[in-house]
Design a protein around this motif. Sequence first.
Motif, short mmCIF file in Angstrom:
data_model
loop_
_atom_site.label_atom_id
_atom_site.label_comp_id
_atom_site.label_asym_id
_atom_site.label_seq_id
_atom_site.Cartn_x
_atom_site.Cartn_y
_atom_site.Cartn_z
N ALA A 243 0.82 -1.20 0.00
CA ALA A 243 0.00 0.00 0.00
C ALA A 243 0.86 1.26 0.00
CB ALA A 243 -0.92 -0.01 1.22
N TYR B 295 -9.89 0.34 9.01
CA TYR B 295 -10.05 1.31 7.94
C TYR B 295 -8.68 1.77 7.44
CZ TYR B 295 -14.88 1.40 9.58
OH TYR B 295 -16.14 1.04 9.96
N ASP B 296 -8.65 2.39 6.27
CA ASP B 296 -7.38 2.89 5.73
C ASP B 296 -6.72 3.83 6.72
OD1 ASP B 296 -7.65 1.45 3.41
OD2 ASP B 296 -8.34 3.15 2.19
N THR C 283 -4.99 5.27 12.86
CA THR C 283 -5.80 4.13 12.41
C THR C 283 -7.13 4.11 13.16
OG1 THR C 283 -4.88 2.60 14.05
CG2 THR C 283 -3.75 2.75 11.93
N SER D 166 -3.97 4.61 0.91
CA SER D 166 -5.00 3.83 0.23
C SER D 166 -4.77 2.33 0.39
CB SER D 166 -5.03 4.18 -1.26
OG SER D 166 -5.32 5.55 -1.44
N ASN D 167 -5.87 1.59 0.58
CA ASN D 167 -5.85 0.13 0.64
C ASN D 167 -4.95 -0.41 1.75
OD1 ASN D 167 -7.54 -0.07 -1.69
ND2 ASN D 167 -5.74 0.30 -2.97
N SER D 168 -4.88 0.29 2.86
CA SER D 168 -4.06 -0.16 3.99
C SER D 168 -4.87 -0.82 5.09
CB SER D 168 -3.28 1.02 4.57
OG SER D 168 -4.16 2.05 4.99
N GLY D 169 -6.16 -0.99 4.90
CA GLY D 169 -7.01 -1.59 5.92
C GLY D 169 -7.09 -3.10 5.81
N LYS E 35 -6.35 -5.34 2.36
CA LYS E 35 -6.83 -4.56 1.21
C LYS E 35 -5.71 -4.23 0.22
CE LYS E 35 -11.04 -4.31 2.76
NZ LYS E 35 -12.12 -5.05 2.09
N THR F 160 -4.37 10.01 3.13
CA THR F 160 -4.84 8.64 3.37
C THR F 160 -3.91 7.64 2.68
OG1 THR F 160 -7.14 9.35 3.51
CG2 THR F 160 -6.75 7.03 3.03
N THR G 244 -4.09 6.84 7.97
CA THR G 244 -3.72 8.15 7.44
C THR G 244 -2.37 8.56 8.01
OG1 THR G 244 -4.86 9.35 9.22
CG2 THR G 244 -6.12 8.88 7.22
#
Length: 374
Positions: free
Chosen positions: A275, A315-316, A291, A325-328, A356, A323, A318
């Motif tokens: 990610a 969740y993603d 997070t 992206s796709n880190s959740g 993700k 953010t 920050t």
Amino acid sequence: MNKKLIALALAALPAAAMADVTIYGSIRAGIEDNKTYSSTFGTNAQGNPQSGVQINDWTSRIGFKGSEDVGNGLKAIWQVESRLHMDGTGSDNLATRDTFVGLAGDWGKVRLGRLSNYANSDMEQVDPGYYSGESVGGLGMFTRLDTRHNNAIRYDSPNFYGFSYAALYAADETRANVNGTRTNAQLINLGLSYENAGYFAKYNFENRGDANKVGAGLKDWHRLEAGYNANNIYVALGYQQVRGYLGQALDSKNNVTGFADSTGVVYNVAALNTAFASSASTFDVTQVVKTKELALTGGYTFGAFTPYLSYAKGYDATAGSKTISNSGYDQFVLGLDYAVSKRTEVYTSYGHVNWKASGVASENSFGLGLIHNF
């Protein structure tokens, strides 16, 4: 741990001194099939986790505790609790778990020593299962900050119409010098609780001072859990937000070398590498990483059986105002507890984590084990 030394020490105590000593503990072990980034099997040439069978300890422990009435409504209280490893790994040293001396009365209790934060001692209703640190057969990522602190003092209030609270302070006894400034990474932890007729609501807050000066570590953490546990019904909902500092620069391939909350990682570093790879250069590693996670567990007891179903969502993350992206992640756990007796249980679970980040493999675990409490 030197068991012969403990036995000799206990035998040497006079009978009067032994009168109020309680020996207690829990022996937990299971066979697991793990395909996780944290297992000893490592990863293959593509960087994906490899699977295999393990015999693992599920957090066994032994403890000694006691009290003495010292008059005027006061009791002196003490405890020495230690970790055990049923699989023969790890170090079984004395006082590795909650170990303290203190006073208790109608006003509550105060303890000094190595002490759990509030989430570790009074929460975790969303994560009722048994599993090893290499398994995803429980919500270990959601509860990763539940721990103990050295050099701590903690106060627990009495229950007042269902309400109670706790406060913990852990001193920084190093006070490192960073860039000419003496830091003070002291820790403050607060907990609030309400319980009545099976309903419960609990809140945990933790803050680590001077985390920004060392460029790593927990900044602050909030968790809320609420639910119902009565009449054979078990429902628990949890939400938490963690803020910390990245703490380490990316390597030459833009791979994350470590998110820094108090455990050193904010989810799973291997899963976040992908990610970060395409956009890592846009993030300042000194910025705050945040997070957010949600967890839900439900269970129902019929006879000696209690099945559980848990779901956790990360969740993603920050970094600063950006953010990642796709880190959740999404995690599912299906567990079943069978009460053989009042003190012995058989527990089995299957857990699956879907990351993700593109190209990052999922993780899964199956476990079957035996728990005996004494």
